[in-house]
Design a protein around this motif. Sequence first.
Motif, mmCIF file in Angstrom:
data_model
loop_
_atom_site.group_PDB
_atom_site.id
_atom_site.type_symbol
_atom_site.label_atom_id
_atom_site.label_comp_id
_atom_site.label_asym_id
_atom_site.label_seq_id
_atom_site.Cartn_x
_atom_site.Cartn_y
_atom_site.Cartn_z
ATOM 1 N N CYS A 1 -19.180 37.429 47.441
ATOM 2 C CA CYS A 1 -18.824 36.082 47.875
ATOM 3 C C CYS A 1 -20.057 35.190 47.974
ATOM 4 O O CYS A 1 -21.169 35.673 48.149
ATOM 5 N N VAL B 1 -12.746 32.612 50.928
ATOM 6 C CA VAL B 1 -14.056 32.607 51.589
ATOM 7 C C VAL B 1 -15.056 31.787 50.784
ATOM 8 O O VAL B 1 -15.941 31.135 51.330
ATOM 9 N N CYS B 2 -14.905 31.790 49.463
ATOM 10 C CA CYS B 2 -15.827 31.053 48.610
ATOM 11 C C CYS B 2 -15.446 29.575 48.476
ATOM 12 O O CYS B 2 -16.143 28.825 47.804
ATOM 13 N N CYS C 1 -11.099 32.728 45.625
ATOM 14 C CA CYS C 1 -11.365 33.398 46.906
ATOM 15 C C CYS C 1 -11.455 32.365 48.038
ATOM 16 O O CYS C 1 -12.223 31.416 47.942
ATOM 17 N N HIS D 1 -12.413 39.390 44.318
ATOM 18 C CA HIS D 1 -13.675 39.937 43.828
ATOM 19 C C HIS D 1 -13.529 41.441 43.631
ATOM 20 O O HIS D 1 -12.848 42.093 44.413
HETATM 21 ZN ZN LIG Z 1 -15.372 35.298 47.812
#
Ligand SMILES: [Zn+2]
Lengths: 499, 411
Positions: free
Chosen positions: A390, A419-420, A417, B346
Motif C-alpha cells: 500500500c 487504504v491507497c 484499494c 494487493h
Molecule cells: Zn493499498
Amino acid sequence: MGSLFNEPSTDFHLKLNEQLFQIPHELLRKNVKLVQRLIDKESQGLNADFQELNALLAENTLDQDKVALAKLGELIARVDTFEKKLNSRLKEDMQLLNRIKQRVAFFQELEDAKNLKDQSRLASWYQKYANLLIGDYLIRNSRIKARELNEDVQLEDDKSWNPGVIFLKQQHLDDLLDHDILLAANRISKSLTEEHDLNPLIKWIGENRSFLKKRCSILEFESRLQEYVELLKTGDFRGAIDCFQQFLLQFMETNFEDLKLASGLLVFIKSCEQPSKPTTEEIIDPQIIAGDEFSKESNLVLKTKADVHQHFFHRRVFKGATNVTDTFKFSHLTRNMNFARYTDLLNIKRWSDLSQLFLKEYYSMYGISHLDPLLMYLSLGISTLKTKECLHGTEFLSSNNKELDHYIHSGVLRNTCPVCSDEFAPIAKELPYAHHTQSKLFENPVMLPNGNIYDMKKLKMLSAALVRENLFSLKDHEVMDPIDKRIFSESEFVTMYPT
Amino acid sequence: MSILLPVLKLELDKLYEDGSQEPLIHKCKEDTHEFKTQLKKLKAHLNKHIHEVEASTGINNNSNVEESKKRLRRRELVVEKLNKAHRQWDHSVKRNCKHTAQQHTRINKFLNHKMHEFDLDLVYVNKLPPESRANIDRAISFHISRYNVGNLPANGRQEIIQYLNQVYGITEDISEKFVQMGQIVQDMKQGDTSSCVKWSRDGSLLQFELYALNAMQLFQHGDVLQTYEYLTENVPASAFKYRQLQVITQVSPLLTQLLLGQKIDDLEEKIQLQLNKCISLFTKEYCSQNKLPYDSALFLIILSGVISFQFFIKYQSIRASAHVDWTTEDELPFDVTLPEFLTHFHPIFICPVLKEETTLENPPYSLPCHHILSKKSLDRLSKNGTCTFKCPYCPVNASKAKTGRVNFVML
Ligand SMILES: [Zn+2]
C-alpha cells in the motif's frame, strides 16, 4: 457459524452496540422515576384532600355538603391535570419503547440475513451500520446550525439542525441512534469552545449534580473557576469576588491549592495582561488528541524546565491534587515561573479542556464511548487492510498508444484499494500494517521473462479483451504485459510455486 | 444463532401490558381516568342529594321520614364509594408503578451483565492523528455523495450541488461526480424512468429491466390499453434479441394477466422490488462507466474494522490473561481473515523462510526451481552470494546469480 464473510455473530454486534439499548433504557427508567414522583406527590395531595372532604362530609349538614361538593369539584380538576401530566409521560414512554423496538428489529435483520445466507441483504445491513457510524460522527462533531434553509426537512427541534441528524433522517435511520443525547452534548460542548459561554454547562451541572457527586467529578469546580477567571478578564472584580464566595469557597477542602492560585490571580491579573497568544491549538480536534495530549499537541515542545512546569501546572488542575508537592518544589526553584501559572489560567485552551472534561462525564453518564466509534473502526479497519504494498503506486511504462494506455491504467491496473485512496493514504501512513501469516495471491501464477508474475487466466483474458476492443493486435498465443507493454508468447510462461 | 436477541426481546416484551401494545404505565393512566369518571359520577350524586334536600326542606317536615332516611343512606353510600374509589386508585397506581420499576431493574441487570462485555474506548489503540480530520471529512463527503445523493430534497444539477454543499459541506469536485446519478435515481423513485432509459445503453440488461418496470407501473395505473400498447410496441428490439428467456419469464405473464383483466398480487411490492433492482443495476453501471468505485473507501474500511473487531477482542483477552503488552511493532499483533472482496487489492507474499511479508526493501526473488524467497533469506542462504545453496523446498541447488527479482501483479 452463520457467517458469510467472516463477520461477527449477531450477539457480538449486540454487545458492541450495547449503548443502543442502554441509553433509551436509561431514559425509560428516568421517565418511570418521574412518574413515580408524580404519583407520590399526587397521592399525598389527594390523601390530604380526602381527609378534608371526609371531615366536611362527616358534619352531615347541608351547608357543609355544599362546601364538600365544591371541594370535590376541585379534586376532580386536580385529578384531571394529573392525568394530563401522566399522559405526556406515557407518550414519552411509548416513543422510547418504540426506539428500542426498532433497534431490536434492526439486529433481527442481521440475524435473518445470516440465517438465510443472503449476502446482498447482509451487505445492505452493513451499509446501514456504516451510515449509523457516520451519522454518529457528524452529530458529535459537526457544528449545529441555526435553522434557515431546508424547509423540507422536518425536525422536532426547530431551532437548530445538524448535518448528522439530517443524514440519518434521509437514510431513515433516525430511530436507531439517540441523536437527541448526542446533539445535546454537542450543543453544550460547542457553546464552550466556540462561544465561550458557560451557561448551558452550568445548567446541565445543576440538573445532574448527584451523578457528578457520585463520580467525585471536578467539573463543577472547573467551570466555576472558569466563570471566575472570565469575570476577572473583563475587569469585573466585584462579580469575580461574588463568584468566588458563592461557588468556589465550597471547594476549600478539596481544591485548596487551586483556590490559592485563583485568589492570587485577583492580585496579579494586571501583570498578566498578555495571556498566551491564541495558537493553532484551537483548531486541533480535541476528540482526536484526547488521551494522547502529551505527544501530539502541535505547539507543545517541552524543552526547558519552564515548559515542563507550565505544562504540568496547567494539567495539574485537571488531574486533582496528587502532585501538589512536586509543583511546590518547582515554584520555589524559579520565582518567575509563578506567572506561567496565572497566564495558564487565562489561556483560552482551557475552554477546550473544559469541553473535554464535560464530554467525558456526559458520555459516561449514558455509558457511551467518549471517543468517536467511527474513528475506532477506521483505525482498526485501515490497519487490517494495509499491506506492505500500500501507499506506493506502481510505475507504468506508457506506450505511444494513448487509447491503450488509458484502457490499461484507468481500468485494468487501477488501484481500487481503499487504504491507497486519496482520502485514506495520508491517514494510513502512521498506522500499523496488517499481520499476515499466509500469502494471499492468485491461482495459476506464471512468470514472464521480465519477472512479472500474473494469474495466467487473467493475463490471457486481458489480451483477448485488447484484441476484441481493437486496442492492439496480438497473434494467437501472444499476451501483452500490461505494465511494460511488452509482448510475450505463452510458451515463455514459467509456472511458479510460491510455496 | 443468536442467544441474546431472543432473550432481549422477551425481556423487553415485559415492558408492555400483557398481550397489548401499551406500555406498563399505561395502566396508571387508565386507573386515573377511571378514578376521575367515578369522582364525576359521585359528584353528580352528591349534587343531586343536595338538591333533593334543599327541595324537601320547608315543604313537608314530618310527612316523609322514610324518604329522608333513604336519602341519608344514599348519601352514606356516596361517601363510602368516594373513599373506596380513592383507596383503589391509590393502591393500584402505586402497585403498577412499583411493578414497572421492578421490570426496569431486571432489564438493567440484563443489559449490564449479559450485554456489557467490552469497553469501546480501550479498542482505540492507534489513535488517528489530528490532521486526519480533513481527510475523514472528505471520505464522508464521498460516501454521502455516493449513497445519499438519491435521497435529497433538491432537484437539478445546480440545486443538488448547492444542497450538498450547504447541508453537508461537500465540495463541488466530489459532488459533481455523482450528481447525474443522484438525479436519475431521484427521477426513478418518483416513478419517472425516462432519464434512466435515455442513459442506459441499447441492449443492456438495465434497459430491459427498466422496460419491465415501466410496464408494471403502467399496469398499476390501470390503463390497460396503454400498457398493452407499450408492451407490444415499445419493446426494444434488442431486448428480444438477447433476452428472449427474460421476456418470456418476466413480460409474458404480465401481458397475459393484462389481457385476462386479472389482478397481480402485491403489485405494489413487486414494483418496489423491481425499482430497487433497477436502481442498483444503474448505480453499478454508472460507477463502472465513470471509473468510480462502486463502494466508498469509507464503507470498505468500516467493514474491515467490524470484521477485525472480534479478532482484536480475542487478542485483548489473551493479552490480559498473559500480561503481554501491545506490540509496538509496525504490524497489528493478530491475524484477521478478511473475505475475498476485501483482499483482492494487493498481492500478499509471505516469505516461506522468514515468515514475513515481502516489501520494497525486501522484495521476492525466484529460484531456478520456480520457488520464491525474499531477498533477505536469499542473502542469508547464499551467505551474500558467496556460495550455492539448496532450496528449502526442494533438492535443487541454486546460486545467487541464477535468481531473479520478481513482481506479483494482481489483475
Ligand atoms: Zn493499498
